[in-house]
Scaffold this motif. Sequence first.
Motif, PDB file in Angstrom:
ATOM      1  N   ASP A  83      -3.733  -4.268   1.572  1.00 30.54           N
ATOM      2  CA  ASP A  83      -3.020  -5.359   0.909  1.00 30.54           C
ATOM      3  C   ASP A  83      -2.143  -4.859  -0.229  1.00 30.54           C
ATOM      4  O   ASP A  83      -1.244  -5.577  -0.680  1.00 30.54           O
ATOM      5  N   CYS A  84      -2.432  -3.634  -0.710  1.00 26.97           N
ATOM      6  CA  CYS A  84      -1.733  -3.115  -1.885  1.00 26.97           C
ATOM      7  C   CYS A  84      -0.840  -1.914  -1.587  1.00 26.97           C
ATOM      8  O   CYS A  84       0.320  -1.860  -2.034  1.00 26.97           O
ATOM      9  N   PHE A  85      -1.372  -0.951  -0.849  1.00 25.32           N
ATOM     10  CA  PHE A  85      -0.625   0.286  -0.601  1.00 25.32           C
ATOM     11  C   PHE A  85       0.253   0.117   0.640  1.00 25.32           C
ATOM     12  O   PHE A  85      -0.111   0.510   1.751  1.00 25.32           O
ATOM     13  N   LYS A  86       1.429  -0.469   0.423  1.00 25.28           N
ATOM     14  CA  LYS A  86       2.375  -0.736   1.512  1.00 25.28           C
ATOM     15  C   LYS A  86       3.639   0.069   1.280  1.00 25.28           C
ATOM     16  O   LYS A  86       4.380  -0.186   0.329  1.00 25.28           O
ATOM     17  N   ALA A  87       3.858   1.052   2.132  1.00 23.64           N
ATOM     18  CA  ALA A  87       5.018   1.929   1.965  1.00 23.64           C
ATOM     19  C   ALA A  87       6.315   1.130   2.016  1.00 23.64           C
ATOM     20  O   ALA A  87       6.515   0.286   2.908  1.00 23.64           O
ATOM     21  N   GLY A  88       7.172   1.375   1.023  1.00 22.93           N
ATOM     22  CA  GLY A  88       8.467   0.714   0.970  1.00 22.93           C
ATOM     23  C   GLY A  88       8.431  -0.682   0.380  1.00 22.93           C
ATOM     24  O   GLY A  88       9.459  -1.364   0.342  1.00 22.93           O
ATOM     25  N   GLU A  89       7.260  -1.122  -0.117  1.00 22.89           N
ATOM     26  CA  GLU A  89       7.142  -2.469  -0.663  1.00 22.89           C
ATOM     27  C   GLU A  89       6.615  -2.438  -2.094  1.00 22.89           C
ATOM     28  O   GLU A  89       5.989  -1.469  -2.515  1.00 22.89           O
ATOM     29  N   THR A  90       6.878  -3.534  -2.818  1.00 17.24           N
ATOM     30  CA  THR A  90       6.359  -3.706  -4.166  1.00 17.24           C
ATOM     31  C   THR A  90       5.318  -4.816  -4.152  1.00 17.24           C
ATOM     32  O   THR A  90       5.605  -5.932  -3.710  1.00 17.24           O
ATOM     33  N   VAL A  91       4.117  -4.505  -4.589  1.00 12.34           N
ATOM     34  CA  VAL A  91       3.014  -5.470  -4.627  1.00 12.34           C
ATOM     35  C   VAL A  91       2.503  -5.566  -6.061  1.00 12.34           C
ATOM     36  O   VAL A  91       2.097  -4.556  -6.650  1.00 12.34           O
ATOM     37  N   ASP A  92       2.534  -6.764  -6.614  1.00 11.26           N
ATOM     38  CA  ASP A  92       2.036  -7.000  -7.970  1.00 11.26           C
ATOM     39  C   ASP A  92       2.649  -6.030  -8.978  1.00 11.26           C
ATOM     40  O   ASP A  92       1.976  -5.516  -9.881  1.00 11.26           O
ATOM     41  N   GLY A  93       3.934  -5.755  -8.804  1.00  9.45           N
ATOM     42  CA  GLY A  93       4.662  -4.899  -9.733  1.00  9.45           C
ATOM     43  C   GLY A  93       4.558  -3.413  -9.470  1.00  9.45           C
ATOM     44  O   GLY A  93       5.185  -2.609 -10.164  1.00  9.45           O
ATOM     45  N   VAL A  94       3.773  -3.001  -8.460  1.00  7.47           N
ATOM     46  CA  VAL A  94       3.616  -1.580  -8.125  1.00  7.47           C
ATOM     47  C   VAL A  94       4.433  -1.277  -6.878  1.00  7.47           C
ATOM     48  O   VAL A  94       4.179  -1.835  -5.801  1.00  7.47           O
ATOM     49  N   LYS A  95       5.405  -0.383  -7.019  1.00  5.63           N
ATOM     50  CA  LYS A  95       6.273  -0.034  -5.903  1.00  5.63           C
ATOM     51  C   LYS A  95       5.772   1.237  -5.227  1.00  5.63           C
ATOM     52  O   LYS A  95       5.639   2.273  -5.874  1.00  5.63           O
ATOM     53  N   ILE A  96       5.470   1.140  -3.953  1.00  3.87           N
ATOM     54  CA  ILE A  96       4.987   2.284  -3.182  1.00  3.87           C
ATOM     55  C   ILE A  96       6.136   2.852  -2.353  1.00  3.87           C
ATOM     56  O   ILE A  96       6.807   2.119  -1.620  1.00  3.87           O
ATOM     57  N   GLY A  97       6.356   4.155  -2.498  1.00  7.52           N
ATOM     58  CA  GLY A  97       7.428   4.787  -1.751  1.00  7.52           C
ATOM     59  C   GLY A  97       6.967   5.306  -0.399  1.00  7.52           C
ATOM     60  O   GLY A  97       7.523   4.949   0.646  1.00  7.52           O
TER      61      GLY A  97
END
Length: 211
Positions: A83-97
């Motif tokens: 639900d949180c570590f999604k490549a290329g997406e920002t979740v709850d202010g955290v951007k995962i590359g």
Amino acid sequence: MSKQQGLTPAELEVTQKIQTHFPRELNAEVLGFANSCPIQDITNAIAEMLDRLANGTKTATPKLLKLITSIQTSTIERFIATDCFKAGETVDGVKIGWLNNSFRRLFLPKVETGIQSVKIKVHQLLRNSKDLGIRAEISETHEEIKLAHFWLVLKAHNDKKVGNWIIAYIIGTDGNLWAVHANWCGGGWDLYASSVEYPRPWSADYQVCSR
């Protein structure tokens, strides 16, 4: 018996004392590291230690870590990694590359429940060091954090800059402790999972999380 043929009585007595009082609490990783050292390095270390004893001096081991901040967490009922570590997406202010294969395999399937509130400490690494040295200074009772806590560290990390690395020791789905590390690359956090026995040291100024 000559020096070339064996130990002198004084040398033999010292080696017997070392054997008798050898610290039994050393873990297998420390012993493995010592066994892999060149003989001359061990000889030099023992000679230096004996010289300090003879001169009545004690040299404190320089600290590896400097505490820079801490994060008080709340109780977390359920944390689902996907639900949180999604490549290329920002979740709850955290951007995962990007997520490397080891992180995907060992940590994306994780679901953590009933996580107690703790204070997560964030340290600055003062000089280059392998995981063994870092973990020894943190201590076995404080080295492991939850994946949910690592997410909170990323969320609270406001001073992001390219090349900013954060390291944490987290149990993977295989039941083993891994070095999970995040690197801010401008387009988000790149996430990795590496063996704690990886031979290359971490660089000074990296940040390390613990309890």
